[in-house]
Design a protein around this motif. Structure first.
Motif, PDB file in Angstrom:
ATOM      1  N   HIS A  28       0.732  -1.233   0.109  1.00 30.89           N
ATOM      2  CA  HIS A  28       0.087  -0.024   0.071  1.00 30.89           C
ATOM      3  C   HIS A  28       0.971   1.252   0.140  1.00 30.89           C
ATOM      4  N   LYS A  29       1.823   1.026  -0.628  1.00 30.65           N
ATOM      5  CA  LYS A  29       3.027   2.472  -0.863  1.00 30.65           C
ATOM      6  C   LYS A  29       2.798   3.222  -2.086  1.00 30.65           C
ATOM      7  N   VAL A  30       1.567   2.864  -2.738  1.00 32.68           N
ATOM      8  CA  VAL A  30       1.561   3.571  -4.093  1.00 32.68           C
ATOM      9  C   VAL A  30       0.407   4.546  -3.812  1.00 32.68           C
ATOM     10  N   GLU A  31       0.800   5.973  -4.193  1.00 28.98           N
ATOM     11  CA  GLU A  31       0.110   7.122  -4.001  1.00 28.98           C
ATOM     12  C   GLU A  31      -0.946   7.328  -5.228  1.00 28.98           C
ATOM     13  N   LEU A  32      -2.085   7.432  -4.777  1.00 28.21           N
ATOM     14  CA  LEU A  32      -3.116   7.471  -5.979  1.00 28.21           C
ATOM     15  C   LEU A  32      -3.483   9.099  -6.002  1.00 28.21           C
ATOM     16  N   HIS A  33      -3.675   9.394  -7.346  1.00 21.75           N
ATOM     17  CA  HIS A  33      -3.932  10.971  -7.736  1.00 21.75           C
ATOM     18  C   HIS A  33      -5.157  10.829  -8.005  1.00 21.75           C
ATOM     19  N   LEU A  34      -6.129  11.021  -7.061  1.00 20.41           N
ATOM     20  CA  LEU A  34      -7.761  10.580  -7.499  1.00 20.41           C
ATOM     21  C   LEU A  34      -8.416  11.928  -7.773  1.00 20.41           C
ATOM     22  N   VAL A  70     -16.081   8.765 -12.574  1.00 24.35           N
ATOM     23  CA  VAL A  70     -15.477   7.684 -11.591  1.00 24.35           C
ATOM     24  C   VAL A  70     -14.465   8.656 -10.813  1.00 24.35           C
ATOM     25  N   ARG A  71     -14.039   8.529  -9.504  1.00 25.77           N
ATOM     26  CA  ARG A  71     -12.982   9.088  -8.811  1.00 25.77           C
ATOM     27  C   ARG A  71     -11.925   8.098  -8.781  1.00 25.77           C
ATOM     28  N   VAL A  72     -10.961   8.529  -9.647  1.00 17.71           N
ATOM     29  CA  VAL A  72      -9.860   7.359  -9.875  1.00 17.71           C
ATOM     30  C   VAL A  72      -8.573   8.108 -10.298  1.00 17.71           C
ATOM     31  N   ASP A  73      -7.492   7.483 -10.134  1.00 13.61           N
ATOM     32  CA  ASP A  73      -6.220   7.907 -10.633  1.00 13.61           C
ATOM     33  C   ASP A  73      -6.204   7.548 -12.076  1.00 13.61           C
ATOM     34  N   SER A  74      -6.351   8.279 -13.128  1.00  8.52           N
ATOM     35  CA  SER A  74      -6.709   7.877 -14.415  1.00  8.52           C
ATOM     36  C   SER A  74      -5.605   7.210 -15.126  1.00  8.52           C
ATOM     37  N   ASP A  75      -4.314   7.656 -14.677  1.00  6.31           N
ATOM     38  CA  ASP A  75      -3.253   6.771 -15.224  1.00  6.31           C
ATOM     39  C   ASP A  75      -3.015   5.336 -14.717  1.00  6.31           C
ATOM     40  N   ARG A  76      -3.442   5.186 -13.422  1.00  8.21           N
ATOM     41  CA  ARG A  76      -3.461   3.842 -13.096  1.00  8.21           C
ATOM     42  C   ARG A  76      -4.528   3.035 -13.652  1.00  8.21           C
ATOM     43  N   ILE A  77      -5.515   3.366 -13.639  1.00 12.09           N
ATOM     44  CA  ILE A  77      -6.716   2.759 -14.294  1.00 12.09           C
ATOM     45  C   ILE A  77      -6.551   2.369 -16.102  1.00 12.09           C
ATOM     46  N   ALA A  78      -5.899   3.273 -16.580  1.00  9.86           N
ATOM     47  CA  ALA A  78      -5.653   3.289 -18.055  1.00  9.86           C
ATOM     48  C   ALA A  78      -4.409   2.046 -17.875  1.00  9.86           C
ATOM     49  N   GLU A  79      -3.572   1.731 -16.836  1.00  4.91           N
ATOM     50  CA  GLU A  79      -2.833   0.865 -16.797  1.00  4.91           C
ATOM     51  C   GLU A  79      -3.401  -0.409 -16.961  1.00  4.91           C
ATOM     52  N   VAL A  80      -4.626  -0.552 -15.778  1.00  2.00           N
ATOM     53  CA  VAL A  80      -5.250  -1.686 -15.770  1.00  2.00           C
ATOM     54  C   VAL A  80      -5.967  -2.049 -17.242  1.00  2.00           C
ATOM     55  N   LEU A  81      -6.491  -1.080 -17.863  1.00  2.00           N
ATOM     56  CA  LEU A  81      -7.190  -1.155 -19.322  1.00  2.00           C
ATOM     57  C   LEU A  81      -6.104  -1.903 -20.220  1.00  2.00           C
ATOM     58  N   LYS A  82      -4.803  -1.095 -20.305  1.00  2.00           N
ATOM     59  CA  LYS A  82      -3.751  -1.562 -21.133  1.00  2.00           C
ATOM     60  C   LYS A  82      -3.296  -3.115 -20.992  1.00  2.00           C
TER      61      LYS A  82
END
Length: 182
Positions: A28-34, A70-82
């Motif tokens: 849990h050391k990842v900082e999300l930019h929501l 949605v309230r997300v870190d768009s870079d991280r959710i894009a990583e999921v989709l990729k």
């Protein structure tokens, strides 16, 4: 020999990078930019970055314009989709279609990636999100570290979401993730 060395160096670099990312997510050391974003914007970004990986696969994107944010870190959710798009392309026959959908269910946005690959049997469906797991039948024919889906799951769960797979042998798979609306 230089080509082989270069390819193996790239593979090792990716393995170390994925292992590091997984360790950070586990701790849990990842900082999300929501921020509130349209899932369509995140999907468009992931698709654009995945064009090379998708190759000859026709891509259909079905996302209604009326979806709440949605309230997300768009870079991280894009990583999921990729990751889901890369898997769909790797495990599907060349030129078979891949579909991305998003819909509102209850108070969550459900985003899905559908392929027409070999499918995943019931037993393996319970294992595909485990670290280092690679499908029995594709272990040696498809390159990968077995970390991509585990990373995707950890990212979605860090957003208070849920990831799942539905599959039929010989018909393909649907990988989905749910995120709470903003």
């Amino acid at each position: 020999m230089l080509t082989v060395i270069n390819e193996e160096t790239d593979r090792l670099d990716r393995l170390v990078g994925e292992a590091t990312e997984m360790a950070q997510l586990d701790a849990h050391k990842v900082e999300l930019h929501l921020a509130p974003v349209d899932i369509a914007t995140v999907i468009d970004s992931a698709v654009e970055e995945s064009r090379t990986v998708l190759g000859q696969h026709p891509l259909e994107v079905r996302v209604p314009g009326s979806l709440p944010k949605v309230r997300v870190d768009s870079d991280r959710i894009a990583e999921v989709l990729k990751q889901l798009l890369e898997n769909a392309a790797k495990y599907s026959p060349p030129a078979s279609p891949i579909t991305i959908t998003a819909e509102l269910r209850a108070n969550r946005i459900v985003t899905s990636v559908t392929d027409h690959g070999p499918g995943i049997d019931d037993f393996e469906q319970s294992l595909v999100f485990d670290k280092f797991y690679r499908g029995r039948d594709q272990r040696y024919s498809v390159q990968g570290t077995g970390m991509g889906l585990a990373i995707a799951k950890a990212i979605v769960e860090a957003h208070n979401g849920v990831v799942s797979v539905t599959s039929q042998l010989g018909r393909g798979s649907v990988f989905s993730f749910e995120l709470p609306i903003a």
